[in-house]
Structure formats: structure tokens, C-alpha cells
Design an enzyme around this catalytic site. Sequence first.
Site, PDB file in Angstrom:
ATOM      1  N   GLY A 230       8.826 -48.975  38.980  1.00  0.00           N
ATOM      2  CA  GLY A 230       9.021 -49.229  37.563  1.00  0.00           C
ATOM      3  C   GLY A 230       9.846 -50.482  37.338  1.00  0.00           C
TER       4      GLY A 230
ATOM      5  N   GLY B 240      17.009 -52.007  38.328  1.00  0.00           N
ATOM      6  CA  GLY B 240      18.301 -51.528  38.789  1.00  0.00           C
ATOM      7  C   GLY B 240      18.997 -50.591  37.840  1.00  0.00           C
TER       8      GLY B 240
ATOM      9  N   GLU C 126      15.194 -51.268  46.476  1.00  0.00           N
ATOM     10  CA  GLU C 126      13.936 -51.610  45.806  1.00  0.00           C
ATOM     11  C   GLU C 126      13.480 -53.011  46.185  1.00  0.00           C
ATOM     12  OE1 GLU C 126      14.181 -48.928  41.721  1.00  0.00           O
ATOM     13  OE2 GLU C 126      15.147 -50.882  41.768  1.00  0.00           O
TER      14      GLU C 126
END
EC number: 5.3.1.6
Length: 232
Positions: free
Chosen positions: A85, A98, A106
Site C-alpha cells: 500500500g 511508513g 518495505e
Amino acid sequence: MDEARKLKIAAAAEALTYVKDGMRLGIGTGSTAEEFVRLLAEKVKGGFRVIGVPTSERTAKLCEELGVALTTLEETPHLDLTIDGADEVDGELSLIKGGGGALLREKIVAAASDSMIVIADQSKVVETLGRFPLPIEVNRFGLGATIRAIEAAAVKCGLAGPLNLRLKDGSPFLTDGGHYIVDASFGRIPDPKTLSDALFAIPGVVEHGLFIGLARAAIIAGTDGIRTMNRS
């Protein structure tokens, strides 16, 4: 089910069409990524084979509960695809990520993948990044000095705004790597690359939430359907 969750599920379902049997998959963190995990798990129950690298302990726990096989980047250092996302996405597919606190993992997972596809609802699409506070992961040592250096770097980039240490239950939030997060409310960030370089030059900065040149496509769900944004 509320409208926001319906849109997250719609984007996740479209992303699932890009996942092929036998893929090595990076699996993101956050509410939209979790909808993707749930849909992926249903396919796995039917015999679909994937192996995933989760970007957070939270995602790992959900995958384990739902039966999605996991590996690590030590065992599988090259991935075919990452689905994740975003907190914001602009027209160049630069991102702010974040909000869930997993930005370091990520970014590592996305960089280890042949491609990254972002899933989001229309509210996350912006003309210029910066409406969402920029997460900056910092070492706990020397926090005051690091915040001061971030402020100075921002000024050189023509930016200013509050820097807030992220809290959880009244104490500093800790990432899976044991670091703090400073949320920087700079407002519009017209030149993300320049800010990125300036932040990386600060010794106490571990990572930041500007993802530049990593996403290949963004699947955006809106009330009028799904659209796919591709990086030019």
C-alpha cells in the site's frame, strides 16, 4: 462493510491478478496490504503456490495465521513482485509510505523485487507529495541532534514544519528494527529527490518514507471503478 474497506478490497483483488503461481512475493504492511493477504490466502487454500517475504512482524503474523508460506531475504534474496500500500502516490508514482511504521523493511523488500505494484484508494492520490506527514526512521542515539539536522536539511530544501516523535501508548513508537520514527509535516514536497538525498546525508537517519523510482504501477480503487497508473 464501509466504503473505504470495499475500495481497499477492490484494489487488492485487482493486484492479485498480477500474481502468478510459483512467484516469490514481497508482501506489504498496512490495512490495504492486509486485505491483499486475505485474498491471497483464499487462493492458497485452493492450491495456488506462492512464497512470501513479509515487510513487518504484523504482516508475518497474519500470513502465518492464514496459511501463506513465508521465507526471508536471506533464503530468497531475489523476489518477483512486491504488492504494498501507500500513504500517498503522485503522478510519477513517487510515494510516501511508513504510516504503519514498516518503511525500512518495505523499502528493502521493494528494492529486492523485479517490480512493485502499489494498491490504494483514490484518496491517496495527490498532485504533490506532502499532505501526509513524512515518516523518518531514526536511530535512538542522538535523537535531539538528528532532529536538529533534519530541520536544517529541510530548510535548505525550502521546507519547514513540525517534527513529531511518533508515540504509542504514551511511549516512543519502536519499529521492528528498534528505531524511532519522526513524522515530518513539511507540507508540499515539490522535489522529493532533493529531500531524499538531504535526509540520507544525516548520520542518524536510518530510512525515510519517500519511495522514488520503485513502484512500477499503482492500482487505484475509486467509487467509479479501478484504474491503473503506470510509471512513465
